[in-house]
Motif scaffolding. Structure first.
Motif, PDB file in Angstrom:
ATOM      1  N   ALA A 174       0.858  -1.183   0.000  1.00 42.89           N
ATOM      2  CA  ALA A 174       0.000   0.000   0.000  1.00 42.89           C
ATOM      3  C   ALA A 174       0.896   1.236   0.000  1.00 42.89           C
ATOM      4  O   ALA A 174       2.115   1.146   0.198  1.00 42.89           O
ATOM      5  CB  ALA A 174      -0.931  -0.002   1.205  1.00 42.89           C
ATOM      6  N   CYS A 227      -4.743   2.644  -1.197  1.00 38.32           N
ATOM      7  CA  CYS A 227      -4.768   1.709  -2.326  1.00 38.32           C
ATOM      8  C   CYS A 227      -3.874   2.231  -3.447  1.00 38.32           C
ATOM      9  O   CYS A 227      -4.008   3.393  -3.868  1.00 38.32           O
ATOM     10  CB  CYS A 227      -6.200   1.542  -2.817  1.00 38.32           C
ATOM     11  SG  CYS A 227      -6.331   0.532  -4.316  1.00 38.32           S
ATOM     12  N   ALA A 237      -7.308   2.529   3.025  1.00 37.25           N
ATOM     13  CA  ALA A 237      -7.782   1.169   3.290  1.00 37.25           C
ATOM     14  C   ALA A 237      -8.731   1.175   4.486  1.00 37.25           C
ATOM     15  O   ALA A 237      -8.414   1.733   5.547  1.00 37.25           O
ATOM     16  CB  ALA A 237      -6.597   0.247   3.571  1.00 37.25           C
ATOM     17  N   CYS A 287      -8.876  -3.664  -1.389  1.00 37.70           N
ATOM     18  CA  CYS A 287      -9.447  -2.322  -1.321  1.00 37.70           C
ATOM     19  C   CYS A 287     -10.972  -2.415  -1.338  1.00 37.70           C
ATOM     20  O   CYS A 287     -11.551  -3.126  -2.169  1.00 37.70           O
ATOM     21  CB  CYS A 287      -8.954  -1.477  -2.493  1.00 37.70           C
ATOM     22  SG  CYS A 287      -9.704   0.169  -2.561  1.00 37.70           S
ATOM     23  N   LEU A 319      -4.251  -5.503  -1.506  1.00 33.56           N
ATOM     24  CA  LEU A 319      -3.326  -4.649  -0.759  1.00 33.56           C
ATOM     25  C   LEU A 319      -2.177  -5.480  -0.210  1.00 33.56           C
ATOM     26  O   LEU A 319      -1.699  -5.272   0.900  1.00 33.56           O
ATOM     27  CB  LEU A 319      -4.069  -3.937   0.374  1.00 33.56           C
ATOM     28  CG  LEU A 319      -5.243  -3.052  -0.051  1.00 33.56           C
ATOM     29  CD1 LEU A 319      -5.879  -2.370   1.150  1.00 33.56           C
ATOM     30  CD2 LEU A 319      -4.804  -2.020  -1.077  1.00 33.56           C
TER      31      LEU A 319
END
Length: 725
Positions: free
Chosen positions: A173, A184, A191, A210, A217
Motif C-alpha cells: 500500500a 490503495c 484502506a 481495497c 493490498l
C-alpha cells in the motif's frame, strides 16, 4: 433408563445379528465379495510378482480396492486401518495392480525415507524419487516439459510440509505526505474495513483488498522465492501423476489450512487417490466434512452443502449443545434481564452420514484381520504410592489449584493440569510457578507455587526404583525398552532419568527433537545397537515408525492426548515384529495422572464405538461426551470417580477384546498363534486370555491363562490386566 423394555445394544445384536446380517447382504451390493470373487483374477496373478507377499486378508483388500478403482469408477477412496495393519503395503500393491503408472505419495516428513524403502521392497523394478528437496520446483518444472510415459512403475515421495509451503507475502500500500495510513495503489483511497480505518500492521497480518476497487493490498515477498509444489502440480502437471497416495489423512481435516488446500489441489490433479488413516474420525461429525467435500464435492453439493457449510453438516449429522444463560441485573432506571447463548459441538456422528457418504468409498482393516502376523500383546497399568514428602507437596499444590479454578474458572487451566500431571515426577528437579492472568486487563490475578523437594543421596522416587527393575529384567531377556516422557520442554526429567539408569550400568540413548524428522528412523536404526533404553517424547515417534527393536514400551509420563497415547503404545506391535510386546503405563495413585489415564480409558471405550465396535452399547457415549481437559478440570473441582486406573484400563481392554471376538450371533474367524507355526482356527469364546493380577506395593503378580468365555467369572471383584493371544 432402566426397565423391562430396555435392551442393551450388545444383547440385541447377539440375538438378532444373524438376521440383520442377512438383510444387509440382501440389500447391499458390495463392489467385491471375497466369498464370490469375480473380475479380480488378473489382480491375483499380479500380486504373485510382488517382492513382499501380503497376508490373505490384505490380499483380499487389495483386490477389492483395485476393482473399485480400475473397474467400478471409484476414483477416490479412504483406507482406514488400525496401526500396524500394513496400509502402505496395501496401497503400493494396489498401484502395482494397474498398468505402469506414476504415483505421488504425500506423507509426514519423518516417513519419506520409509515410504521410499517400502516401495523398493514391494514393487519389482520400481523407480523411486525423493521430492522433499530444496529445488523441488525445478524438478517439477523439468517434469512439465518432459511429459514422458513411465516405462516401469514410478513412486515419487514428498513430505506434506514441503507440498503445502508457498511464497511469503507482505503488505502493499502507499502513504502520502498528508497521511500515514495505507492507501490503495490503484484508486488512492484509504484502506478501510466497514467504517474503520486500517493500519499497516493490520493489513500485514491478513490479506486485504481495497473496499472501493477490490485491488489486493498485498504482494509476493521476493526475499523468499517459493512456489507450493501442490499448486504447481495442479496448475502445470495435471494428469502427470496417475495416482496420489495421502498418508495420515486425518491431518487434513481443517477447512482453511495450507495442508487442506494442498490435498484439494492434488486430488484434482490426479485420476486416482488413496487416503490412508488409522483414525478417520475423532468423534465429531464436522471433522469429516472437509475431507468428504474434497473427495466427493458433487454428492455434497447435490445434498445442498457448499464448502462453507461445516456447521450445517454438524447440525444435520452431528451433535450440538446449546447453553443459554439468563441473568437478572439492576439498571439505573429499573430491573432487566440479560440473555447469553453459547453453542458448542459435541462428539457424535449420525449413522446416516456413515452410510451415505463413507461406506461406498472406505475400506476398513482391523488388526484382528491380520492377527496371524502379530505376536502376543499385553498392557499393564502400574500404580505407585507417593512418598510422604512427595504426597504432602502434591496435595498442597492440588488444593491451591482447586481454589484457583473455583475462583478464576478456566483461566490457565491447561497450565494447571500440566503442573499436576508432571509435578509428582519432576518435584525433585523443578519448582512449579503458575501465573493466572487476566488477558484483557493484562493483570496477574494469582501466582501459585510448589517447591523443589530434596532427596537424600542415592534416594529415588518410587516410580524410578521400579523402572530400573523393569529395565534390568527386560535386559536379562535380551529385550530393549522404549521409554516415553511427555513433559520434555520446561520440566524435562530425561537428564535425571538417564543419570539414574547409567549409574546402574544401563546404556541409555535420548532421541532429541533436534534430529530432523526425515532422519529419525535412520537415527534410531543406527544407534539402537548401543542402547538398552531409548528415552523420547511420544510425539516424535507416534506415527508411521516401526520400532521393532523395542518390544517393551514404558510410558513413564502419560498425558491426556488420546491419539498420541494410542498410536505411540503400539509402535513396535506391527507386522514384522517377532517378540511378544509388553506395554506399561506408570502412574501415581490419587493424582491427576490416575485421573487422566482413567479418563483416557473411558474415551477409548467410546472410540471403539465410533470405529464401529459396540461391545456394550451407546450408553457410555453421552456420559463421556466432553473433552478430556474439561473433565479433568471438573474432576479437580468436584473430585469425580476417576480413581482406579488399573480397573478402568482393564475394562477398556476387556471391551476391546470382546469387540475383536465379535457381537454377532455367528462364529468369528481368527488367526491363533501357536508354537512353531500359525494356523487358521475357528473360535467362539475360545480365545486364550492371559490375566495378570497385580497386588501390593511390590507389584506381586500372578498369571493365569483362561478361555474368553470364563473371563467374567475369573475377573469378578478383582483388578486385572488382559492380553489377547
Amino acid at each position: 433408563m432402566e426397565g423391562e423394555n430396555v435392551v442393551k445394544l450388545k444383547d440385541f445384536l447377539e440375538r438378532h445379528g444373524a438376521r440383520l446380517g442377512e438383510k444387509i447382504e440382501a440389500n447391499l451390493t458390495p463392489v467385491y465379495n471375497p466369498l464370490r470373487p469375480e473380475g479380480v483374477e488378473e489382480y491375483g496373478r499380479k500380486m504373485v510378482a510382488l517382492l513382499r507377499k501380503p497376508f490373505p486378508v490384505q490380499a483380499e483388500v487389495i483386490k477389492g480396492i483395485s476393482k473399485a478403482l480400475y473397474q467400478e469408477g471409484r476414483r477416490h477412496l479412504f483406507v482406514c486401518g488400525e496401526m500396524g495393519t500394513g496400509k502402505s503395503l496395501v496401497s503400493l500393491a494396489t498401484a502395482a495392480n494397474s498398468p505402469t503408472m506414476r504415483v505421488l505419495v504425500v506423507c509426514p516428513t519423518h516417513l519419506v525415507e520409509k515410504w521410499i524403502r517400502e516401495a523398493q521392497s514391494t514393487i519389482p523394478d520400481v523407480h523411486t524419487v525423493d521430492l522433499t528437496v530444496k529445488n523441488v520446483i525445478s524438478v517439477l518444472h523439468a517434469f512439465r516439459y518432459e511429459r514422458s510415459l513411465p516405462r516401469t512403475h514410478e513412486v515419487h515421495v514428498i513430505s506434506k510440509e514441503k507440498a503445502k509451503l508457498s511464497y511469503a507475502w507482505r503488505a502493499a500500500a502507499l502513504t502520502t505526505k498528508r497521511s500515514l495510513l495505507p492507501h490503495c495503489p490503484h484508486c488512492g483511497r484509504i484502506a478501510m474495513k466497514d467504517d474503520e480505518y486500517l493500519t499497516f500492521g493490520e493489513i500485514g497480518k491478513r490479506k486485504t483488498h481495497c473496499r472501493v476497487c477490490n485491488t489486493p493490498l498485498w504482494q509476493a515477498d521476493r526475499t523468499l522465492r517459493r512456489f507450493a509444489p501442490a499448486e504447481y502440480i495442479k496448475k502445470y502437471l495435471k494428469g502427470y501423476y496417475n495416482m496420489v497416495i495421502i498418508d495420515e489423512i486425518q491431518d487434513y481435516k481443517a477447512e482453511g489450512t495450507l495442508q487442506g488446500r494442498a490435498m484439494g489441489a492434488l486430488l484434482g490433479s490426479s485420476r486416482f487417490a488413496l487416503c490412508l488413516t488409522g483414525t478417520l474420525n475423532s468423534g465429531y461429525s464436522d471433522d469429516l466434512f472437509h475431507l468428504l467435500f474434497r473427495m466427493d464435492p458433487v454428492r455434497l453439493k447435490a445434498d445442498g452443502f457448499n464448502h462453507e457449510d461445516a456447521n450445517k453438516f454438524l447440525s444435520t449429522y452431528g451433535t450440538i449443545e446449546t447453553v443459554r444463560k439468563l441473568d437478572e441485573e439492576d439498571n439505573v432506571y429499573g430491573r432487566g434481564k440479560k440473555k447469553a447463548e453459547m453453542v458448542r459441538r459435541r462428539p457424535g456422528v449420525s449413522p446416516v452420514a456413515v452410510g451415505k457418504y463413507l461406506l461406498d468409498k472406505t475400506v476398513f482393516i482391523r488388526l484382528a484381520d491380520v492377527i496371524d502376523g502379530l505376536p502376543p500383546y499385553e498392557e499393564n497399568v502400574l500404580s505407585y504410592t507417593m512418598d510422604k514428602g512427595q504426597a504432602e507437596a502434591y496435595g498442597d499444590l492440588q488444593q491451591q489449584l482447586k481454589r484457583a479454578v473455583t475462583a478464576h474458572k478456566t483461566k490457565a487451566l491447561g497450565a494447571m493440569l500440566q503442573a499436576l500431571l508432571s509435578y509428582p515426577d519432576s518435584c525433585v528437579q523443578f519448582p512449579e510457578n503458575i501465573s493466572i492472568r487476566d488477558r484483557r486487563a493484562d493483570e496477574v490475578l494469582e501466582v501459585i507455587e510448589a517447591p523443589i523437594l530434596t532427596l537424600a543421596p542415592g534416594e529415588l522416587l518410587p516410580k524410578e526404583k521400579d523402572f530400573i527393575g523393569i529395565v534390568k529384567k527386560e535386559r536379562e531377556e535380551g529385550r530393549k525398552v522404549l521409554c516415553y516422557l511427555t513433559f520434555t520442554n520446561s520440566r524435562d526429567i530425561r537428564p535425571r532419568l538417564k543419570h539414574i539408569l547409567e549409574d546402574e550400568k544401563i546404556r541409555v540413548g535420548v532421541l532429541e527433537p533436534s534430529v530432523p524428522p526425515k532422519r529419525r528412523e535412520e537415527w534410531v536404526r543406527k544407534h539402537t545397537p548401543g542402547f538398552d533404553v531409548l528415552l523420547t517424547n511420544a510425539e516424535l515417534v507416534k506415527t508411521g515408525l516401526d520400532l521393532y527393536d523395542y518390544p517393551t514400551i514404558c510410558s513413564f509420563q502419560t498425558g491426556y492426548n488420546i491419539f498420541t497415547l494410542r498410536q505411540a503404545a503400539r509402535r513396535s506391535w506391527r507386522i514384522g515384529q517377532t517378540e511378544p510386546v509388553r506395554v506399561y503405563f506408570a502412574i501415581y495413585r490419587g493424582t491427576m495422572q490416575e485421573m487422566a489415564l482413567s479418563l483416557v480409558a473411558k474415551k477409548l471405550e467410546v472410540a471403539l464405538m465410533v470405529e464401529g465396535e459396540l461391545p456394550e452399547g451407546l450408553a457410555d457415549y453421552a456420559s463421556s461426551g466432553g473433552s478430556i481437559m474439561q473433565e479433568l478440570g471438573k474432576a479437580l473441582i468436584e473430585g469425580g470417580d476417576y480413581t482406579g486406573a488399573e480397573k478402568a484400563w482393564a475394562n477398556f481392554r476387556k471391551k476391546e477384546i470382546e469387540a475383536q471376538l465379535g457381537v454377532r450371533g455367528t462364529e468369528n474367524i481368527f488367526y491363533e498363534k501357536k508354537t512353531g507355526s500359525s494356523s487358521r482356527t475357528t473360535v467362539q469364546g475360545n480365545v486364550t486370555i492371559k490375566v495378570s493380577f497385580i497386588d501390593g506395593k511390590k507389584k506381586s503378580r500372578s498369571v493365569v491363562e483362561i478361555n474368553a468365555a470364563d473371563l467374567d467369572t475369573v475377573a469378578a471383584g478383582r483388578k486385572v490386566q488382559l492380553a489377547l493371544f
